[in-house]
Write a protein that holds these residues in place. Structure first.
Motif, mmCIF file in Angstrom:
data_model
loop_
_atom_site.group_PDB
_atom_site.id
_atom_site.type_symbol
_atom_site.label_atom_id
_atom_site.label_comp_id
_atom_site.label_asym_id
_atom_site.label_seq_id
_atom_site.Cartn_x
_atom_site.Cartn_y
_atom_site.Cartn_z
ATOM 1 N N PHE A 268 0.824 -1.211 0.000
ATOM 2 C CA PHE A 268 0.000 0.000 0.000
ATOM 3 C C PHE A 268 0.858 1.261 0.000
ATOM 4 O O PHE A 268 0.518 2.250 -0.657
ATOM 5 C CB PHE A 268 -0.933 -0.002 1.212
ATOM 6 N N GLY A 271 2.148 2.507 -3.426
ATOM 7 C CA GLY A 271 1.183 3.309 -4.173
ATOM 8 C C GLY A 271 1.116 4.746 -3.692
ATOM 9 O O GLY A 271 1.029 5.684 -4.490
ATOM 10 N N ILE A 272 1.160 4.944 -2.359
ATOM 11 C CA ILE A 272 1.092 6.302 -1.813
ATOM 12 C C ILE A 272 2.302 7.125 -2.247
ATOM 13 O O ILE A 272 2.178 8.271 -2.701
ATOM 14 C CB ILE A 272 0.998 6.252 -0.278
ATOM 15 N N TYR A 295 -8.075 7.050 -3.318
ATOM 16 C CA TYR A 295 -7.049 5.998 -3.400
ATOM 17 C C TYR A 295 -5.985 6.190 -2.325
ATOM 18 O O TYR A 295 -5.587 5.235 -1.646
ATOM 19 C CB TYR A 295 -6.422 6.028 -4.797
ATOM 20 N N SER A 299 -5.395 3.676 0.791
ATOM 21 C CA SER A 299 -4.084 3.028 0.875
ATOM 22 C C SER A 299 -3.427 3.304 2.215
ATOM 23 O O SER A 299 -2.819 2.413 2.829
ATOM 24 C CB SER A 299 -3.179 3.506 -0.264
ATOM 25 N N ALA A 302 -5.218 1.227 4.824
ATOM 26 C CA ALA A 302 -4.860 -0.191 4.719
ATOM 27 C C ALA A 302 -3.456 -0.456 5.251
ATOM 28 O O ALA A 302 -3.205 -1.497 5.878
ATOM 29 C CB ALA A 302 -4.966 -0.644 3.261
ATOM 30 N N SER A 303 -2.526 0.472 5.029
ATOM 31 C CA SER A 303 -1.162 0.278 5.543
ATOM 32 C C SER A 303 -1.145 0.315 7.065
ATOM 33 O O SER A 303 -0.394 -0.427 7.707
ATOM 34 C CB SER A 303 -0.223 1.344 4.967
ATOM 35 N N TYR A 324 -6.225 -5.160 -4.379
ATOM 36 C CA TYR A 324 -5.469 -3.914 -4.533
ATOM 37 C C TYR A 324 -4.383 -4.090 -5.598
ATOM 38 O O TYR A 324 -4.200 -3.233 -6.464
ATOM 39 C CB TYR A 324 -4.841 -3.535 -3.191
#
Length: 326
Positions: A268, A271-272, A295, A299, A302-303, A324
């Protein structure tokens, strides 16, 4: 009766016969030693037949009898690979023992066993001796790193393998990937090649990480380089977390549950940081795009959850990671 009905009934009968024969073959395989011919120096042999299963920890009492002497009625056939709960043998969060009798060639030779994945803490016995992880003398030595467990031994004739598994957080429990046997030299070569590849990949990523971090910290207005270096760092954590072999070699004391948390969180965070890099380097105003903003928020959440949710939830959380990534 229509012309198609007799054919349909015959088809049903044949299907029933096939299923019945398959069931009888499973019963017939229970406790029968699996004989191996010459184990090749150039490939693996998969050990998927002949395994038996019993709920609870029974390795010690199992070795009171000699290999090939049979099993009591409490032992039932089990297919490997496959979680014991997916085969309706026991609840996922419990303990269990796998066993397999092998008949090796009469000439004594060096062999290697590879357990690709065992979901749960485990210990492996060979002819009554705990071989993985090494016994600490107090009966409390359990491996918590479940990927790519390797055992090297010298043997001939009949041997008995037993695997005790204690699962408290994986949704599928037990031997959930292939078990392979080969000549020891071939398995050592496989281990070395995989370790070299992962090491080279980590080395390349680490050079990119240090270069961009140095560039970002020394240059003015190079925030994008720092963000890019953090993205590469997350990629390095991803490699370490997903490759049980290199993680077990570099840090065997780290439990697999911690590596799982690192692996999932890094997915995750990559992506960030990628969005942050695009925002700074290409001046793309991501913060003004509702989809990208959502998004980034999801993310980040979720992390955080990767490090905070109970381990018993990870069996469900993995579906979030797969969705994901895809």
């Amino acid at each position: 009766m229509s012309p198609g009905k007799p054919i349909r009934h015959v088809g049903h009968f044949l299907l029933y016969l096939v299923l019945l024969t398959h069931g009888l073959s499973l019963v017939a395989q229970q406790g029968v030693p699996v004989s191996l011919g010459d184990v090749s120096e150039r490939n693996f042999i998969q050990l998927h037949d002949g395994w038996v299963f019993r709920d609870g920890l029974h390795a010690q009492e199992l070795f009171a009898s000699s290999p090939g002497s049979g099993y009591s009625r409490e032992w039932v056939p089990v297919y490997v690979p496959g979680g014991w709960n997916t085969q309706d043998l026991a609840p996922a969060y419990s303990t269990a023992t796998y066993a397999l009798d092998l008949v090796l060639p009469d000439v004594e030779k060096d062999y290697g066993l590879l357990f690709r994945e065992i979901s749960g803490s485990f210990r492996i016995f060979l002819d009554g001796e705990q071989v993985f992880p090494p016994d600490n003398g107090q009966g409390q030595s359990w491996s918590k790193n479940q990927s790519n467990a390797m055992i090297f031994f010298r043997g001939s004739g009949a041997i008995r393998i037993a695997v005790e598994v204690e699962n408290s957080h994986f949704r599928n429990a037990g031997i959930t990937d292939r078990v392979l046997i080969s000549a020891s030299g071939f398995l050592r070569g496989y281990r070395d090649r995989r370790f070299i590849f992962s090491g080279m990949l980590l080395g390349i990523l680490s050079m990119f990480f240090l270069f961009n971090l140095h560039l970002g910290l020394r240059g003015s207005g190079m925030t994008s380089a720092v963000i890019f270096s953090l993205m590469i760092l997350m990629m390095m954590f991803r490699v370490i977390g997903s490759d049980g072999l290199i993680a077990h070699t570099l840090a065997p004391w780290i439990p697999m549950s911690i590596l799982l948390r690192i692996e999932y969180a890094s997915v995750f965070l990559i992506g960030i940081f990628a969005l942050g890099f695009l925002h700074v380097f290409y001046h793309i105003r991501i913060s003004q795009q509702p989809l990208f903003r959502l998004y980034a928020v999801l993310s980040g959440l979720a992390s955080v959850l990767s490090f905070t949710i109970p381990l018993t939830w990870y069996g469900f959380f993995v579906w979030v990671v797969w969705w994901y990534v895809c």
